[in-house]
Design a protein around this motif. Structure first.
Motif, PDB file in Angstrom:
ATOM      1  N   ASP A 194     -52.167 -44.014  22.220  1.00 51.39           N
ATOM      2  CA  ASP A 194     -51.006 -43.114  22.167  1.00 51.39           C
ATOM      3  C   ASP A 194     -50.369 -43.111  20.778  1.00 51.39           C
ATOM      4  O   ASP A 194     -49.873 -42.089  20.327  1.00 51.39           O
ATOM      5  CB  ASP A 194     -49.963 -43.512  23.217  1.00 51.39           C
ATOM      6  CG  ASP A 194     -50.430 -43.204  24.626  1.00 51.39           C
ATOM      7  OD1 ASP A 194     -51.319 -42.344  24.797  1.00 51.39           O
ATOM      8  OD2 ASP A 194     -49.903 -43.830  25.563  1.00 51.39           O
ATOM      9  N   VAL A 195     -50.388 -44.228  20.101  1.00 47.95           N
ATOM     10  CA  VAL A 195     -49.848 -44.318  18.745  1.00 47.95           C
ATOM     11  C   VAL A 195     -50.775 -43.608  17.761  1.00 47.95           C
ATOM     12  O   VAL A 195     -50.327 -42.928  16.839  1.00 47.95           O
ATOM     13  CB  VAL A 195     -49.652 -45.795  18.337  1.00 47.95           C
ATOM     14  CG1 VAL A 195     -49.227 -45.918  16.889  1.00 47.95           C
ATOM     15  CG2 VAL A 195     -48.650 -46.471  19.258  1.00 47.95           C
TER      16      VAL A 195
ATOM     17  N   ARG B 165     -52.851 -41.165  18.418  1.00 47.68           N
ATOM     18  CA  ARG B 165     -53.084 -39.757  18.769  1.00 47.68           C
ATOM     19  C   ARG B 165     -52.582 -38.791  17.704  1.00 47.68           C
ATOM     20  O   ARG B 165     -53.286 -37.862  17.317  1.00 47.68           O
ATOM     21  CB  ARG B 165     -52.428 -39.434  20.110  1.00 47.68           C
ATOM     22  CG  ARG B 165     -52.723 -38.023  20.573  1.00 47.68           C
ATOM     23  CD  ARG B 165     -52.141 -37.748  21.930  1.00 47.68           C
ATOM     24  NE  ARG B 165     -52.718 -38.699  22.871  1.00 47.68           N
ATOM     25  CZ  ARG B 165     -52.151 -39.055  24.007  1.00 47.68           C
ATOM     26  NH1 ARG B 165     -50.995 -38.554  24.352  1.00 47.68           N
ATOM     27  NH2 ARG B 165     -52.722 -39.913  24.813  1.00 47.68           N
ATOM     28  N   ASN B 166     -51.381 -38.989  17.220  1.00 43.20           N
ATOM     29  CA  ASN B 166     -50.837 -38.080  16.199  1.00 43.20           C
ATOM     30  C   ASN B 166     -51.641 -38.128  14.909  1.00 43.20           C
ATOM     31  O   ASN B 166     -51.828 -37.106  14.251  1.00 43.20           O
ATOM     32  CB  ASN B 166     -49.371 -38.396  15.928  1.00 43.20           C
ATOM     33  CG  ASN B 166     -48.489 -38.009  17.087  1.00 43.20           C
ATOM     34  OD1 ASN B 166     -48.821 -37.116  17.864  1.00 43.20           O
ATOM     35  ND2 ASN B 166     -47.372 -38.684  17.222  1.00 43.20           N
ATOM     36  N   GLU B 167     -52.131 -39.311  14.546  1.00 40.15           N
ATOM     37  CA  GLU B 167     -52.941 -39.443  13.333  1.00 40.15           C
ATOM     38  C   GLU B 167     -54.286 -38.738  13.466  1.00 40.15           C
ATOM     39  O   GLU B 167     -54.849 -38.302  12.467  1.00 40.15           O
ATOM     40  CB  GLU B 167     -53.175 -40.912  13.007  1.00 40.15           C
ATOM     41  CG  GLU B 167     -51.949 -41.616  12.493  1.00 40.15           C
ATOM     42  CD  GLU B 167     -52.260 -43.033  12.072  1.00 40.15           C
ATOM     43  OE1 GLU B 167     -53.375 -43.285  11.581  1.00 40.15           O
ATOM     44  OE2 GLU B 167     -51.377 -43.888  12.239  1.00 40.15           O
TER      45      GLU B 167
ATOM     46  N   TYR C 215     -54.947 -35.903  14.525  1.00 39.32           N
ATOM     47  CA  TYR C 215     -54.869 -34.498  14.129  1.00 39.32           C
ATOM     48  C   TYR C 215     -54.862 -34.321  12.606  1.00 39.32           C
ATOM     49  O   TYR C 215     -54.996 -33.213  12.119  1.00 39.32           O
ATOM     50  CB  TYR C 215     -53.684 -33.818  14.790  1.00 39.32           C
ATOM     51  CG  TYR C 215     -53.876 -33.736  16.291  1.00 39.32           C
ATOM     52  CD1 TYR C 215     -54.912 -32.989  16.833  1.00 39.32           C
ATOM     53  CD2 TYR C 215     -53.051 -34.438  17.157  1.00 39.32           C
ATOM     54  CE1 TYR C 215     -55.120 -32.930  18.203  1.00 39.32           C
ATOM     55  CE2 TYR C 215     -53.243 -34.384  18.530  1.00 39.32           C
ATOM     56  CZ  TYR C 215     -54.276 -33.632  19.035  1.00 39.32           C
ATOM     57  OH  TYR C 215     -54.488 -33.584  20.391  1.00 39.32           O
ATOM     58  N   ASP C 216     -54.731 -35.423  11.866  1.00 41.68           N
ATOM     59  CA  ASP C 216     -54.900 -35.347  10.417  1.00 41.68           C
ATOM     60  C   ASP C 216     -56.377 -35.175  10.062  1.00 41.68           C
ATOM     61  O   ASP C 216     -56.708 -34.634   9.020  1.00 41.68           O
ATOM     62  CB  ASP C 216     -54.380 -36.611   9.737  1.00 41.68           C
ATOM     63  CG  ASP C 216     -52.873 -36.759   9.844  1.00 41.68           C
ATOM     64  OD1 ASP C 216     -52.188 -35.742  10.069  1.00 41.68           O
ATOM     65  OD2 ASP C 216     -52.388 -37.901   9.696  1.00 41.68           O
TER      66      ASP C 216
ATOM     67  N   ASP D  28     -58.724 -30.781  16.960  1.00 38.59           N
ATOM     68  CA  ASP D  28     -58.067 -30.903  18.259  1.00 38.59           C
ATOM     69  C   ASP D  28     -58.725 -32.029  19.041  1.00 38.59           C
ATOM     70  O   ASP D  28     -59.644 -32.695  18.554  1.00 38.59           O
ATOM     71  CB  ASP D  28     -58.118 -29.586  19.033  1.00 38.59           C
ATOM     72  CG  ASP D  28     -59.536 -29.050  19.219  1.00 38.59           C
ATOM     73  OD1 ASP D  28     -60.512 -29.817  19.106  1.00 38.59           O
ATOM     74  OD2 ASP D  28     -59.669 -27.842  19.467  1.00 38.59           O
ATOM     75  N   GLN D  29     -58.267 -32.230  20.271  1.00 41.07           N
ATOM     76  CA  GLN D  29     -58.789 -33.315  21.098  1.00 41.07           C
ATOM     77  C   GLN D  29     -60.274 -33.131  21.398  1.00 41.07           C
ATOM     78  O   GLN D  29     -61.036 -34.099  21.404  1.00 41.07           O
ATOM     79  CB  GLN D  29     -58.001 -33.407  22.398  1.00 41.07           C
ATOM     80  CG  GLN D  29     -58.417 -34.580  23.252  1.00 41.07           C
ATOM     81  CD  GLN D  29     -57.562 -34.703  24.498  1.00 41.07           C
ATOM     82  OE1 GLN D  29     -56.565 -34.025  24.657  1.00 41.07           O
ATOM     83  NE2 GLN D  29     -57.966 -35.597  25.383  1.00 41.07           N
TER      84      GLN D  29
END
Length: 75
Positions: free
Chosen positions: A20-21, A23-25, A27-28, A32-33
């Motif tokens: 979860d931490v 996940r945002n990285e 997208y760098d 997409d998923q």
């Protein structure tokens, strides 16, 4: 480029950082998923969820056992 991008994620995950931490990285480096999941499966032989449920728990330390090869595939 794909292996370096994947290693960047895998090393952080292997250090115990929760997905979860991370996940945002992701997208760098990934569109997409689905892009991440496709590359994860290509590198490990498993979809991310199956890897985390089956492979990473089999060795007890979050990594595939040596019997399974470096990224979870049989030798």
């Amino acid at each position: 480029m794909g292996i370096l991008r994947f290693q960047k994620f895998y090393r952080k995950w292997a250090q115990g950082i929760e997905f979860d931490v991370l996940r945002n990285e992701l997208y760098d480096d990934y569109y997409d998923q689905a892009h991440f999941a496709k590359e994860f499966k290509r590198m490990t032989g498993y979809p991310p969820r199956q890897f985390s449920l089956e492979v990473s728990t089999n060795s007890g330390d979050g990594f595939p056992s040596k019997r399974q090869g470096h990224f979870g595939r049989g030798l």
